[in-house]
Design an enzyme around this catalytic site. Structure first.
Site, PDB file in Angstrom:
ATOM      1  N   GLY A  12      20.319 -63.564   3.312  1.00 41.90           N
ATOM      2  CA  GLY A  12      21.077 -63.350   4.542  1.00 41.90           C
ATOM      3  C   GLY A  12      20.886 -64.393   5.620  1.00 41.90           C
ATOM      4  CG  ASN A  14      24.921 -69.073   5.195  1.00 38.90           C
ATOM      5  OD1 ASN A  14      25.239 -70.028   5.891  1.00 38.90           O
ATOM      6  ND2 ASN A  14      24.462 -69.214   3.960  1.00 38.90           N
ATOM      7  CG  LEU A  89      34.810 -59.099  -3.577  1.00 41.99           C
ATOM      8  CD1 LEU A  89      34.987 -59.761  -2.222  1.00 41.99           C
ATOM      9  CD2 LEU A  89      34.388 -57.644  -3.431  1.00 41.99           C
ATOM     10  CG  HIS A 105      30.965 -72.667  -3.188  1.00 44.12           C
ATOM     11  ND1 HIS A 105      30.524 -71.719  -4.098  1.00 44.12           N
ATOM     12  CD2 HIS A 105      30.960 -73.850  -3.844  1.00 44.12           C
ATOM     13  CE1 HIS A 105      30.275 -72.318  -5.252  1.00 44.12           C
ATOM     14  NE2 HIS A 105      30.531 -73.608  -5.129  1.00 44.12           N
ATOM     15  CG  ASP A 141      33.359 -70.305  -5.598  1.00 47.55           C
ATOM     16  OD1 ASP A 141      33.206 -69.557  -4.616  1.00 47.55           O
ATOM     17  OD2 ASP A 141      32.548 -70.353  -6.547  1.00 47.55           O
ATOM     18  CD  GLN A 169      23.909 -80.290   7.788  1.00 46.98           C
ATOM     19  OE1 GLN A 169      24.808 -80.232   8.630  1.00 46.98           O
ATOM     20  NE2 GLN A 169      22.675 -80.657   8.110  1.00 46.98           N
TER      21      GLN A 169
HETATM   22  C1  GRF Z   1      24.089 -69.814   0.233  1.00 48.36           C
HETATM   23  O1  GRF Z   1      23.701 -71.035  -0.326  1.00 48.36           O
HETATM   24  C2  GRF Z   1      25.569 -69.619   0.098  1.00 48.36           C
HETATM   25  O2  GRF Z   1      26.298 -70.797   0.211  1.00 48.36           O
HETATM   26  C3  GRF Z   1      25.687 -69.087  -1.304  1.00 48.36           C
HETATM   27  O3  GRF Z   1      24.577 -68.231  -1.461  1.00 48.36           O
HETATM   28  C4  GRF Z   1      23.535 -68.637  -0.586  1.00 48.36           C
HETATM   29  C5  GRF Z   1      23.224 -67.459   0.272  1.00 48.36           C
HETATM   30  O4  GRF Z   1      22.147 -67.675   1.138  1.00 48.36           O
HETATM   31  N1  GRF Z   1      26.972 -68.461  -1.492  1.00 48.36           N
HETATM   32  P1  GRF Z   1      21.862 -66.663   2.332  1.00 48.36           P
HETATM   33  O5  GRF Z   1      21.798 -65.263   1.708  1.00 48.36           O
HETATM   34  O6  GRF Z   1      22.949 -66.797   3.331  1.00 48.36           O
HETATM   35  O7  GRF Z   1      20.526 -67.059   2.868  1.00 48.36           O
END
Ligand code: GRF
Length: 208
Positions: A12, A14, A89, A105, A141, A169
């Site tokens: 989590g 992000n 999904l 992604h 994707d 990033q």
């Molecule tokens: C990230 O690298 C995202 O791009 C990919 O899965 C990872 C998730 O990381 N889809 P987080 O759970 O947000 O730390």
């Protein structure tokens, strides 16, 4: 104020970056398909309603998707943000949220859709790698690209070092793309995303 529901499956980070970005939007809920997703803790600590729609409790994709949709709709969000949501999904679900569901992604799409993007980038010897925020479409994707951040691949890079630098990033570019969405600045024309406003930078190039 517009509201966002974030879907996670794991760490989590992000989601955390989106919450901490101070966007002009409300994160109405965080929903995980797994009860053990570490990110649920941060959501709860931050006072954000956190819910599990446990994929193991559903016998079919349709039943899971319906339960997930019901959990999302309780908050009537303007945007659904997939943030490390590791479940494919169904087409009907994706169509329902067409133009209002985004994903991050960890590659410069259309290169390396799917899993193990950093390993594959090293195997191909690409010199630029990065991440992409895109609208979600039924083809995994492949949706219209909103923003990308690119980093150089160094000779000594490993899967772990690349993943760490790309993740930094991701935390920059995902909140930015969501900001553009909630500010109403995104338009999709023939599958191409345009950002209204001259200061919008859809490519973030990192010089190292
Ligand atoms: C990230 O690298 C995202 O791009 C990919 O899965 C990872 C998730 O990381 N889809 P987080 O759970 O947000 O730390």
């Amino acid at each position: 104020m517009k509201s966002i529901v974030i879907l996670i499956s794991g760490r989590g980070s992000n989601m955390e970056a989106i919450v901490r970005a101070g966007l002009p939007a409300k994160v109405a809920a965080v929903i995980s398909n797994r009860a053990d997703a570490a990110g649920l803790k941060f959501a709860a600590q931050s006072g954000i309603p956190a819910k599990v729609v446990d994929e193991r409790e559903f016998s079919s994709r349709g039943a899971f998707d319906a339960a997930l949709e019901a959990a999302i709709e309780r908050h009537s969000p303007e945007l659904v943000a997939l943030a490390g949501f590791m479940r494919i999904l169904g087409v009907d679900f994706v169509r329902h949220y067409s133009g209002r569901m985004v994903n991050i992604h960890p590659s410069l799409l259309p290169a390396f859709p799917g899993l193990h993007t950093h390993r594959r980038a090293l195997q191909e010897g690409v010199k630029l790698h990065g991440c992409t925020v895109h609208f979600v479409t039924p083809q995994v994707d492949h949706g219209p690209i909103i923003a990308q951040a690119a980093i150089p691949v160094h000779a000594g890079d490993t899967e772990a070092t690349l993943a760490a630098r790309v993740l930094q990033q991701e935390h920059r570019v995902y909140p930015l793309a969501i900001r553009w969405f909630v500010e109403g600045r995104l338009a999709v024309e023939n599958g191409i995303v345009r950002v209204d406003g001259s200061d919008a930078r859809q490519v973030l190039l990192v010089e190292e």
